[in-house]
Design an enzyme around this catalytic site. Structure first.
Site, PDB file in Angstrom:
ATOM      1  N   ASP A   1       0.844  -1.195   0.000  1.00 30.14           N
ATOM      2  CA  ASP A   1       0.000   0.000   0.000  1.00 30.14           C
ATOM      3  C   ASP A   1       0.884   1.252   0.000  1.00 30.14           C
ATOM      4  OD1 ASP A   1      -2.733   1.082   0.315  1.00 30.14           O
ATOM      5  OD2 ASP A   1      -1.934   1.871   2.189  1.00 30.14           O
TER       6      ASP A   1
ATOM      7  N   GLU B   1       1.577  -0.436  -4.964  1.00 30.11           N
ATOM      8  CA  GLU B   1       0.459   0.402  -5.390  1.00 30.11           C
ATOM      9  C   GLU B   1       1.022   1.737  -5.892  1.00 30.11           C
ATOM     10  OE1 GLU B   1      -1.852   2.263  -2.433  1.00 30.11           O
ATOM     11  OE2 GLU B   1      -3.465   2.807  -3.806  1.00 30.11           O
TER      12      GLU B   1
ATOM     13  N   ASP C   1     -10.387   0.709  -4.799  1.00 31.37           N
ATOM     14  CA  ASP C   1     -10.049   2.134  -4.793  1.00 31.37           C
ATOM     15  C   ASP C   1     -10.697   2.906  -5.937  1.00 31.37           C
ATOM     16  OD1 ASP C   1      -8.487   2.435  -2.508  1.00 31.37           O
ATOM     17  OD2 ASP C   1      -6.669   1.750  -3.518  1.00 31.37           O
TER      18      ASP C   1
END
Lengths: 481, 481
Positions: free
Chosen positions: B209, B239, B322
Site C-alpha cells: 500500500d 500500489e 479504490d
C-alpha cells in the site's frame, strides 16, 4: 460443600514482581531494546518505563531460588500502554518490552524446572482505550461490530477529551479503563477463554484484579470451573481488600490478597511509627497502632472469617505495588519490617514478598513503591539474611504451613502463638514494644508437643515444671520448636 | 543488471477479494459471530462491517477454481478497526472477524493444495491510532518508550480532537493514520520482520500500500532482499498509479498495480459512456474517450516504459476497491466491460479480477464499490460465462501470457494486436465502435505463424493471398489463433 484448594499453594513462598522494575536483560530483541527508557535508578514516574523484562527474571532465578522462593506472582505482563500494564491492549501477547510470548515461555520452562510456579495477573473488569474491540468503537462509533462489548452512554465517545464527561462505563470513572459489558455472552466467553488459554500454556494460576467490580451472575464460578478443568491445581486469588467471604465459599477463589492480615500486622509491628500520609484513605487500615491484645483480636477475627482450607491458600503480604512499602510506612524502622516478616512467614497461607523488600528497598505511595531493584551495593544485607532464614524455617517446618494456629498469649506488646501439626509444634513470640518483656505460659496453655529448642530469633526461655517463661528483648522475635 | 521476477505470476490469473464483502461462513467462532453487522445486501457505509471472513473464502475455493483463478490478492486481513482494514492494529494477527490466524492458515493450506496462491496487502507507511506503539504514545506522551517510532510535532497529541490540527505526521494529514518514522532503525527492522514473517508462514507475496510515501533510503530494496531471501519466488507488487520506473528497476518491486493499463483501456472500451463524476480527480484518468489510435499510443507508451520482464509480472486490473467498478463507470454498458475484459485477459502481466466483476456487480465510488458479493439470482450469467472463457483461453495459450505483444492496426475504433510465442500466435481484434467495421491486415503486418482459427468472440475473417480481412460487428471482440 467441601472446599478444595491447591495443595502446592499451602507450601509456597511467593515473590511478587512488578516486571518493568525487577531486572533488565541484554536479551531483548534489538527492535525493542532501543526503546526510550527512564534511568533505572531515577524516581519512578506515572508514565515512564524502566525496561525490566522477563528475560531478566530468567537471569535472576538463581537468586530467587537461593532466597527460597517457590512461586512468582507477576503484576500484569500482557501488552499494555502503561508501565504497570493494567491497561491491557492485548490479552494474548506478552508485552514486547517484556520480551513477548517467547520470554514468558522460556520463563515458564526455566522456573518449572526449578519447581518455581508462575502466577499471572488477570485484568478482566476493564481493558484500555487501545484494546482492539474498544478501539474499533472509538474509530467506527455506533457501527462498530463490538458496540455491545462495552456500555456506551452516548456518541461520540469522549475517550480522550478530558473537557467532556466520560460517556461510557469505566473503572472508577477513569476513561482510560473502559469496563467490559460482562452481561454480553460473547464478552464473557472471550474472557473465559483467556483464562483457559494461559493455563493451557503452563501458567499456574491467576491473580484477579478488582474482581468485585464484575457483578455478572456466576462469572467467577464459571471462571473457576473452566480454569480448574484445564488444571485442577491452578491457583485463583482475588484482589479483595476487605471481608471476602462472598468470594471464598469454595466456588470462586482459593484465596484473596490478604490485606486483612497486612493491616493489623503493620499496626502491631510498626505501631506509632506508621507514617499516616502513606496509609490514610487507602483500602486497608494499618493504623491506629495495635497492642498485642488488639492484634490478637484482629487475627482471631480473621481466622474465624473463612474456612481453614481457605486460610491455607490465602496470599499474605506486607505491601505491594498498590501500597507504600513497609520500610517507608515504618519511617525507616528496620525492626518493624523484621517483626512483620516473622509474623508473615509463620502465618497460615502463602507469604508473598514484594520484590526488593528482602533487600530493604524503600518506597512511598504509587509510583514510588515501584522503584528499580537496587544494585547489590545498596542492599540491606541483614534484611536479606533474615528473609532467607525465615523462608528456610517455613520450608523446614510443615507446621508453619499447614499446622493449627493458636494464640497463646497477648500481653502488652507481646504476642505469642503456636503452630501445630501432628507431633510438631512451633511457638512464635513477638515483643513489639521497646522494652524487654517476660511472658510465662502455663502447661495447659502450651502445645502438648515440646517447644524447647531455639529455632530462630533473640531472647531467652526457661521451662520449669511444664511452665515456659520467655524473656524477650525489646523489638524482637523468637521461634521455638 | 538482469531482472528476475517470479515465473508463476506471469501465468497467474488473480482475483481481488475485499474480505469483509466476499463470503460469510458459519465457521466463525461464537465469540465473534455475534458481532453487530450491517445487512449483507444493504449499501456499504464507511464505518459498518458486513462480516465476510476467510473461512467463507475457503468455502468458495471451488467457485474460484472453476472460474480459472490461480491467485488471490486480498486487501488487508490484519486486525484493524476499519472495515477495509487499512488501519492496522496488529500486523501479526489476522482480524478476529475474519477468523483470525487459524482461518488464514486453513486458507493457505486449502488454496495451495489447489495451486492457488495468496497475496496479502501490506500497509507499512502508516499504522492506526490503536496500533500498540502509537497507542502507547497517546497514553504516555513524551515518556513513551516508542516516541521515536512516529514523528510527533508537539504535545499533547490531538489524535481524536478534530478541533485542533493533527500534530504528528500522518498519511495525507489523516490523524487516523499516523505515519511511521522509517528513519528509525528499530521501526525499519520491525516492518522488515513483518514482511518476512508472513512469507515464512506461506503467503506468496505482498501487495504494498502507498509504497511511494516511504522515502527512507533503500527501504524497498532491503524489503525485497529480505522477502526474497525467505522465498525467491515471492511476488512484490506496489500500489503505484503512475509512471513507476523508479520502483521497477528490478531492485524493488516485481510489478505495480497497473492503472496505466486500466485508464486507457476504459477510455477506449467505454469511451464516452464514462460517468465523469466517478473518475474525476482520481489518481488514474480513464477519460477523455480514446479512439484506437489514441489507445494504441497509450499502450505502446506503457510497453516502452518498463523492461519486458517487468511487464510479464505487472498486476493488471480494470477496477479495484479504490475505484468505481467499470460497469458503473460505463453507466451499465455491459459491452464496455466485456471488451475491456478481453483486453485485460490478453495483455502481458497478471490479470486481476475484482471480486464480483465476473457476475456484473455494480458499484460507484468508495464505499459503494465494496458491496456484498451478490446471491446467484442476481448474477449476470453472460459476464460469468465470458470471464470463464477468456480465463480459460489465457490458460491454454502461453502466448497470451508471455508472448510478444505487437500492435497490428489501429483504425477508427478498431484495435488489433498479436501475441506471439515461438510457433504460436494469437490475434486479438476489438471494435469499440457502435458500427460494424472491416480491417484488412497485409501479410507483412501479420505474425509469421498462422492465425486462421476462430478462438473466441464475434466477427468474420477471410484470408486471401496472405491478407487477413476482419469483419467485426459493432462493440465486439474476436480472437484468432
Amino acid at each position: 460443600m467441601s472446599i478444595h484448594t491447591p495443595d502446592w499453594v499451602k507450601h509456597a513462598v511467593f515473590y511478587q514482581i512488578f516486571p518493568d522494575r525487577f531486572a533488565r536483560s541484554s536479551q531483548l530483541h534489538p527492535v525493542f531494546s532501543s526503546a526510550a527508557l527512564e534511568p533505572w535508578d531515577a524516581p519512578p514516574t506515572f508514565h515512564g518505563y524502566k525496561g525490566g523484562d522477563l528475560w531478566g527474571v530468567v537471569d535472576q532465578l538463581d537468586y530467587l531460588q537461593n532466597l527460597g522462593v517457590t512461586a512468582i506472582y507477576f503484576t500484569p505482563v500482557f501488552q499494555s500502554a502503561s508501565n504497570h500494564r493494567y491497561h491491557t491492549h492485548d490479552y494474548y501477547q506478552v508485552d514486547p518490552l517484556l520480551g513477548g510470548n517467547e520470554a514468558l515461555e522460556k520463563l515458564l520452562t526455566s522456573a518449572h524446572s526449578r519447581g518455581i510456579r508462575i502466577l499471572l495477573d488477570g485484568v478482566f473488569n476493564h481493558s484500555s482505550r487501545g484494546f482492539f474491540f474498544f478501539n474499533d468503537i472509538l474509530e467506527n462509533g455506533s457501527r462498530s461490530p463490538w458496540v455491545d462489548w462495552f456500555r456506551i452512554h452516548d456518541w461520540p465517545l469522549s475517550a480522550y477529551d478530558d473537557e467532556k464527561p466520560a460517556n461510557y462505563a469505566s473503572w472508577w470513572g477513569l476513561r482510560a479503563l473502559p469496563q467490559f459489558n460482562h452481561d454480553n455472552p460473547a464478552v464473557r466467553e472471550y474472557l473465559m477463554q483467556i483464562g483457559e488459554y494461559w493455563i493451557k500454556r503452563g501458567v499456574d494460576g491467576w491473580r484477579l484484579d478488582v474482581p468485585n467490580e464484575i457483578k455478572a451472575d456466576g462469572f467467577w464460578q464459571e471462571f473457576r470451573d473452566r480454569v480448574k478443568a484445564v488444571n485442577p491445581e491452578a491457583y485463583i486469588v482475588g484482589e479483595i481488600w476487605e471481608d471476602a467471604r462472598h468470594w471464598l465459599d469454595g466456588t470462586q477463589f482459593d484465596g484473596v490478597m490478604n490485606y486483612l492480615f497486612t493491616a493489623p500486622t503493620i499496626a502491631f509491628a510498626a505501631g506509632d511509627r506508621v507514617d499516616l500520609p502513606l496509609v490514610e484513605n487507602r483500602s486497608y487500615r494499618p493504623y491506629p497502632a495495635l497492642d498485642a491484645v488488639g492484634y490478637a483480636a484482629k487475627i482471631q477475627e480473621l481466622l474465624d472469617l473463612y474456612p481453614w482450607e481457605i486460610h491455607l491458600t490465602q496470599l499474605n503480604l506486607l505491601d505491594s505495588h498498590d501500597t507504600a512499602r513497609l520500610i517507608s510506612i515504618a519511617q525507616g524502622d528496620r525492626d518493624s519490617v523484621k517483626l512483620a516478616t516473622l509474623l508473615l512467614l509463620t502465618f497460615p497461607g502463602a507469604p508473598s514478598i514484594y520484590y526488593g523488600d528482602e533487600v530493604g528497598l524503600p518506597g512511598g505511595s504509587d509510583p514510588d513503591c515501584r522503584r528499580g531493584f537496587p544494585t547489590p551495593d545498596q542492599w540491606d544485607r541483614d534484611a536479606l539474611a533474615y528473609h532467607r532464614e525465615l523462608i528456610a524455617l517455613r520450608h523446614s517446618h510443615p507446621a508453619l504451613r499447614t499446622g493449627d494456629y493458636r494464640i497463646l498469649a497477648a500481653v502488652g506488646h507481646c504476642y505469642v502463638f503456636s503452630r501445630t501439626l501432628g507431633q510438631d509444634s512451633l511457638l512464635v513470640a513477638v515483643n513489639a514494644g521497646l522494652d524487654p518483656a517476660e511472658v510465662t505460659l502455663t502447661a495447659d496453655t502450651l502445645p502438648t508437643n515440646p517447644v524447647d529448642r531455639h529455632l530462630w530469633g533473640a531472647g531467652e526461655f526457661h521451662i520449669t515444671e511444664g511452665q515456659l517463661t520467655l524473656r524477650l528483648p525489646g523489638r524482637s522475635g523468637l521461634v521455638l520448636g
